[in-house]
Design a protein around this motif. Structure first.
Motif, PDB file in Angstrom:
ATOM      1  N   LYS A 109       0.603  -1.199  -0.037  1.00 42.98           N
ATOM      2  CA  LYS A 109       0.484  -0.362  -0.328  1.00 42.98           C
ATOM      3  C   LYS A 109       0.622   1.560  -0.180  1.00 42.98           C
ATOM      4  CE  LYS A 109      -4.008   2.626   2.368  1.00 42.98           C
ATOM      5  NZ  LYS A 109      -4.265   2.571   3.353  1.00 42.98           N
ATOM      6  N   TYR A 110       1.631   1.822   0.554  1.00 48.81           N
ATOM      7  CA  TYR A 110       3.258   2.870   0.834  1.00 48.81           C
ATOM      8  C   TYR A 110       4.043   2.323   0.571  1.00 48.81           C
ATOM      9  CZ  TYR A 110      -0.409   3.361   4.767  1.00 48.81           C
ATOM     10  OH  TYR A 110      -1.511   2.901   5.632  1.00 48.81           O
ATOM     11  N   GLN A 111       4.264   1.848  -0.379  1.00 49.99           N
ATOM     12  CA  GLN A 111       5.270   1.045  -1.535  1.00 49.99           C
ATOM     13  C   GLN A 111       6.397   1.444  -0.250  1.00 49.99           C
ATOM     14  OE1 GLN A 111       4.634   2.968  -5.170  1.00 49.99           O
ATOM     15  NE2 GLN A 111       7.085   2.742  -5.926  1.00 49.99           N
ATOM     16  N   MET A 112       6.614   0.222   0.282  1.00 49.34           N
ATOM     17  CA  MET A 112       6.940   0.391   1.389  1.00 49.34           C
ATOM     18  C   MET A 112       8.357  -1.013   1.403  1.00 49.34           C
ATOM     19  SD  MET A 112       6.823   1.041   5.212  1.00 49.34           S
ATOM     20  CE  MET A 112       5.595  -0.304   4.989  1.00 49.34           C
ATOM     21  N   GLY A 113      10.128  -1.051   1.339  1.00 50.73           N
ATOM     22  CA  GLY A 113      10.682  -1.671   1.799  1.00 50.73           C
ATOM     23  C   GLY A 113      10.440  -2.493   2.731  1.00 50.73           C
ATOM     24  N   MET A 114      11.109  -4.455   2.616  1.00 48.49           N
ATOM     25  CA  MET A 114      10.581  -5.227   3.759  1.00 48.49           C
ATOM     26  C   MET A 114      11.963  -6.027   4.011  1.00 48.49           C
ATOM     27  SD  MET A 114       7.666  -7.770   4.299  1.00 48.49           S
ATOM     28  CE  MET A 114       7.543  -8.874   6.136  1.00 48.49           C
ATOM     29  N   GLY A 115      12.366  -6.598   5.019  1.00 48.30           N
ATOM     30  CA  GLY A 115      12.907  -7.216   5.575  1.00 48.30           C
ATOM     31  C   GLY A 115      12.165  -8.447   6.060  1.00 48.30           C
ATOM     32  N   LEU A 116      12.672  -9.726   5.831  1.00 47.85           N
ATOM     33  CA  LEU A 116      11.968 -10.893   6.359  1.00 47.85           C
ATOM     34  C   LEU A 116      12.724 -11.450   7.632  1.00 47.85           C
ATOM     35  CD1 LEU A 116      11.010 -13.715   3.564  1.00 47.85           C
ATOM     36  CD2 LEU A 116       9.258 -12.339   5.255  1.00 47.85           C
ATOM     37  N   GLY A 117      11.738 -11.955   8.735  1.00 49.49           N
ATOM     38  CA  GLY A 117      12.097 -12.517   9.923  1.00 49.49           C
ATOM     39  C   GLY A 117      13.011 -14.169   9.594  1.00 49.49           C
ATOM     40  N   SER A 118      13.806 -14.527  10.412  1.00 51.71           N
ATOM     41  CA  SER A 118      14.110 -15.778  10.401  1.00 51.71           C
ATOM     42  C   SER A 118      14.207 -16.245   9.428  1.00 51.71           C
ATOM     43  CB  SER A 118      14.942 -16.232  11.728  1.00 51.71           C
ATOM     44  OG  SER A 118      15.316 -17.088  11.510  1.00 51.71           O
ATOM     45  N   CYS A 119      15.013 -16.538   8.120  1.00 53.43           N
ATOM     46  CA  CYS A 119      14.656 -17.650   7.029  1.00 53.43           C
ATOM     47  C   CYS A 119      14.858 -18.957   8.157  1.00 53.43           C
ATOM     48  CB  CYS A 119      14.914 -16.854   6.116  1.00 53.43           C
ATOM     49  SG  CYS A 119      14.373 -15.704   5.758  1.00 53.43           S
ATOM     50  N   ARG A 120      15.598 -19.286   8.686  1.00 54.98           N
ATOM     51  CA  ARG A 120      16.661 -20.223   8.706  1.00 54.98           C
ATOM     52  C   ARG A 120      15.919 -21.760   9.142  1.00 54.98           C
ATOM     53  NH1 ARG A 120      20.102 -20.780  13.747  1.00 54.98           N
ATOM     54  NH2 ARG A 120      21.086 -22.835  13.496  1.00 54.98           N
ATOM     55  N   ILE A 121      14.632 -21.824   9.210  1.00 52.60           N
ATOM     56  CA  ILE A 121      13.216 -22.910   8.978  1.00 52.60           C
ATOM     57  C   ILE A 121      13.207 -23.381   8.081  1.00 52.60           C
ATOM     58  CG2 ILE A 121      11.470 -20.626   9.368  1.00 52.60           C
ATOM     59  CD1 ILE A 121      10.085 -22.548  11.139  1.00 52.60           C
ATOM     60  N   LEU A 122      12.908 -22.771   6.704  1.00 47.26           N
ATOM     61  CA  LEU A 122      12.259 -22.521   5.696  1.00 47.26           C
ATOM     62  C   LEU A 122      13.731 -24.050   5.162  1.00 47.26           C
ATOM     63  CD1 LEU A 122      11.484 -19.752   4.395  1.00 47.26           C
ATOM     64  CD2 LEU A 122      10.088 -21.373   5.058  1.00 47.26           C
ATOM     65  N   LEU A 123      15.348 -24.079   6.005  1.00 47.61           N
ATOM     66  CA  LEU A 123      15.539 -24.597   5.244  1.00 47.61           C
ATOM     67  C   LEU A 123      15.500 -26.078   5.839  1.00 47.61           C
ATOM     68  CD1 LEU A 123      19.210 -23.125   5.173  1.00 47.61           C
ATOM     69  CD2 LEU A 123      17.109 -23.117   3.481  1.00 47.61           C
ATOM     70  N   ASP A 124      15.106 -26.603   7.476  1.00 46.38           N
ATOM     71  CA  ASP A 124      14.613 -27.480   7.656  1.00 46.38           C
ATOM     72  C   ASP A 124      13.173 -28.223   7.620  1.00 46.38           C
ATOM     73  OD1 ASP A 124      17.332 -27.701   8.479  1.00 46.38           O
ATOM     74  OD2 ASP A 124      16.413 -26.087  10.050  1.00 46.38           O
ATOM     75  N   THR A 125      12.446 -26.958   6.945  1.00 40.60           N
ATOM     76  CA  THR A 125      10.937 -27.683   7.200  1.00 40.60           C
ATOM     77  C   THR A 125      10.108 -26.907   5.999  1.00 40.60           C
ATOM     78  OG1 THR A 125      10.358 -25.122   8.958  1.00 40.60           O
ATOM     79  CG2 THR A 125      10.879 -27.540   9.688  1.00 40.60           C
ATOM     80  N   PRO A 126      10.698 -26.748   4.579  1.00 41.48           N
ATOM     81  CA  PRO A 126       9.970 -26.267   3.344  1.00 41.48           C
ATOM     82  C   PRO A 126       8.733 -25.708   2.919  1.00 41.48           C
ATOM     83  CG  PRO A 126      11.170 -28.100   2.901  1.00 41.48           C
ATOM     84  CD  PRO A 126      11.060 -28.162   4.367  1.00 41.48           C
ATOM     85  N   GLU A 127       7.423 -26.775   4.041  1.00 41.79           N
ATOM     86  CA  GLU A 127       5.805 -26.616   4.112  1.00 41.79           C
ATOM     87  C   GLU A 127       5.971 -25.254   5.095  1.00 41.79           C
ATOM     88  OE1 GLU A 127       7.464 -29.090   7.852  1.00 41.79           O
ATOM     89  OE2 GLU A 127       8.079 -28.874   5.641  1.00 41.79           O
ATOM     90  N   SER A 128       6.988 -24.447   5.569  1.00 43.58           N
ATOM     91  CA  SER A 128       6.254 -22.848   5.491  1.00 43.58           C
ATOM     92  C   SER A 128       6.615 -22.091   4.872  1.00 43.58           C
ATOM     93  CB  SER A 128       7.487 -23.223   6.766  1.00 43.58           C
ATOM     94  OG  SER A 128       7.514 -24.211   8.872  1.00 43.58           O
ATOM     95  N   LEU A 129       6.621 -22.512   4.311  1.00 45.08           N
ATOM     96  CA  LEU A 129       7.310 -21.116   2.548  1.00 45.08           C
ATOM     97  C   LEU A 129       5.995 -20.517   2.587  1.00 45.08           C
ATOM     98  CD1 LEU A 129       9.065 -20.425   0.761  1.00 45.08           C
ATOM     99  CD2 LEU A 129       7.759 -22.100  -1.163  1.00 45.08           C
ATOM    100  N   PRO A 130       4.422 -21.090   3.210  1.00 46.15           N
ATOM    101  CA  PRO A 130       3.589 -19.798   2.270  1.00 46.15           C
ATOM    102  C   PRO A 130       3.593 -19.392   3.715  1.00 46.15           C
ATOM    103  CG  PRO A 130       2.664 -22.453   2.484  1.00 46.15           C
ATOM    104  CD  PRO A 130       4.558 -22.351   2.577  1.00 46.15           C
ATOM    105  N   ASP A 131       4.201 -19.248   4.916  1.00 45.17           N
ATOM    106  CA  ASP A 131       4.277 -18.281   5.631  1.00 45.17           C
ATOM    107  C   ASP A 131       4.822 -17.248   5.454  1.00 45.17           C
ATOM    108  OD1 ASP A 131       2.095 -19.215   7.531  1.00 45.17           O
ATOM    109  OD2 ASP A 131       4.242 -20.058   8.811  1.00 45.17           O
ATOM    110  N   PHE A 132       5.725 -17.291   4.420  1.00 47.04           N
ATOM    111  CA  PHE A 132       7.049 -16.087   3.966  1.00 47.04           C
ATOM    112  C   PHE A 132       7.047 -15.693   2.577  1.00 47.04           C
ATOM    113  CE2 PHE A 132       8.947 -18.141   7.827  1.00 47.04           C
ATOM    114  CZ  PHE A 132       9.523 -17.554   8.882  1.00 47.04           C
TER     115      PHE A 132
END
Length: 341
Positions: free
Chosen positions: A85-108
């Motif tokens: 909405k505001y054309q604002m940039g974003m840094g994700l929180g910890s992505c480490r979980i995605l390497l071990d549990t790829p099923e969490s991808l939809p949350d990110f």
């Protein structure tokens, strides 16, 4: 047009006059207030900024927050809707979980919500980066970034946090060497971020000499992740090490250090952008630090956005709408007393 609320408004003025006295000791002396030279602004500030080749219209940046929790999906989606909405940039929180549990991808997987216009970064801790480089596993991180359609990687510099964390990893090489190794082989933009204590002059100088997309301060004054880990530890450990959490650098001090370094070494620096974060309580703090900085800068926020994203998108949207309105008012009516530009 007849003002039908005039009597009620004037009554409010009388009733509230004595409650609206401002103690001169609480005045904000960072600005000149200049009410004569501008009309009322629009609801959005006049702001343009390019990061990772993408144009931003907001001075605010969503600094990386904790990820991998059961609420991560809801939090991330609310933040992504606001960024779009505001054309604002974003840094994700910890992505480490995605390497071990790829099923969490939809949350990110936020690019469908963000759209293609705003910069979006994954993140990795310095200890995990060192491990990935030593094991030649950076291809796993590149694959993850491509799956997220992210623009690059944020590296969290957190030696004290890792040391205090009960499950923490050990760092075996100076972080600046690890970051340099990454830059030698990594094809995407890199941002380097501290985690709540900021960085001193020598560290800033070393990072500014590297071809980074930006340095995110995460200065002392906001959430301190060394203290977070001590609070998760036993009481004896907390009593011994808590003094370390009070060591660090404020965002204002870091702006001053960065300005001094730029004046001394302008031609030697390859990093061009800052994300000023850590203890930034709102648009007034952000505007002051932005205007004081000689570097192009965004204003990073984490806990203030997290608090509202946990409630609802509507709560977050109302907060950000007021932050942008406040920034626009600053642009029209405030000037720094100690102008540096």
């Amino acid at each position: 047009m007849k003002d039908t609320n005039l009597k009620d408004r004037k009554k409010d003025h009388i009733d509230l006059a004595f409650d609206s006295q401002i103690d001169h000791r609480r005045l904000d002396n960072r600005f000149f207030y200049e009410p004569l030279f501008s009309s009322h602004p629009s609801d959005r500030p006049a702001f343009e900024f390019t990061l990772a080749g993408k144009d931003l219209k907001s001075p605010f940046w969503v600094s990386s927050m904790t990820g991998g929790t059961e609420k991560a999906g809801m939090i991330n989606r609310n933040l992504a809707k606001a960024c779009a909405k505001y054309q604002m940039g974003m840094g994700l929180g910890s992505c480490r979980i995605l390497l071990d549990t790829p099923e969490s991808l939809p949350d990110f997987d936020l690019r469908p919500i963000l759209g293609d216009k705003v910069p979006f970064f994954a993140n990795i801790g310095i200890a995990q980066l060192e491990d990935a480089l030593n094991k030649n596993h950076m291809d796993r991180w590149l694959e993850l970034i491509h799956r997220l359609t992210a623009d690059g990687l944020i590296v969290h510099i957190n030696p004290l946090q890792e040391w205090m964390q009960p499950e923490g990893d050990r760092i075996t090489a100076p972080p600046v060497e690890t970051i340099s190794r990454l830059l030698d082989e990594f094809p995407l933009p890199v941002i380097v971020k501290e985690v709540g204590q900021g960085m001193g002059k020598a560290s800033l100088d070393a990072l500014l000499r590297l071809p980074l997309e930006a340095i995110d301060f995460a200065a002392n004054g906001g959430t301190n992740f060394t203290l977070v880990e001590l609070l998760r530890s036993d009481a004896a450990k907390k009593d011994v090490f808590e003094g370390l959490t009070r060591i660090g650098h404020s965002a204002e001090e870091m702006v001053g250090l960065s300005n001094d370094l730029l004046k001394q070494n302008k031609d030697k620096y390859l990093t061009k952008n800052l994300i000023i974060s850590g203890g930034v309580k709102g648009f007034l703090d952000g505007y002051y630090l932005h205007e004081k900085s000689l570097f192009p800068a965004l204003i990073g926020q984490a806990s203030a956005l997290l608090k509202r994203a946990l409630v609802s998108f509507e709560d977050l949207d109302e907060y950000l709408d007021n932050q942008h309105r406040g920034w626009a008012l600053c642009q029209n009516y405030l000037a720094l007393k100690n102008e540096v530009k």
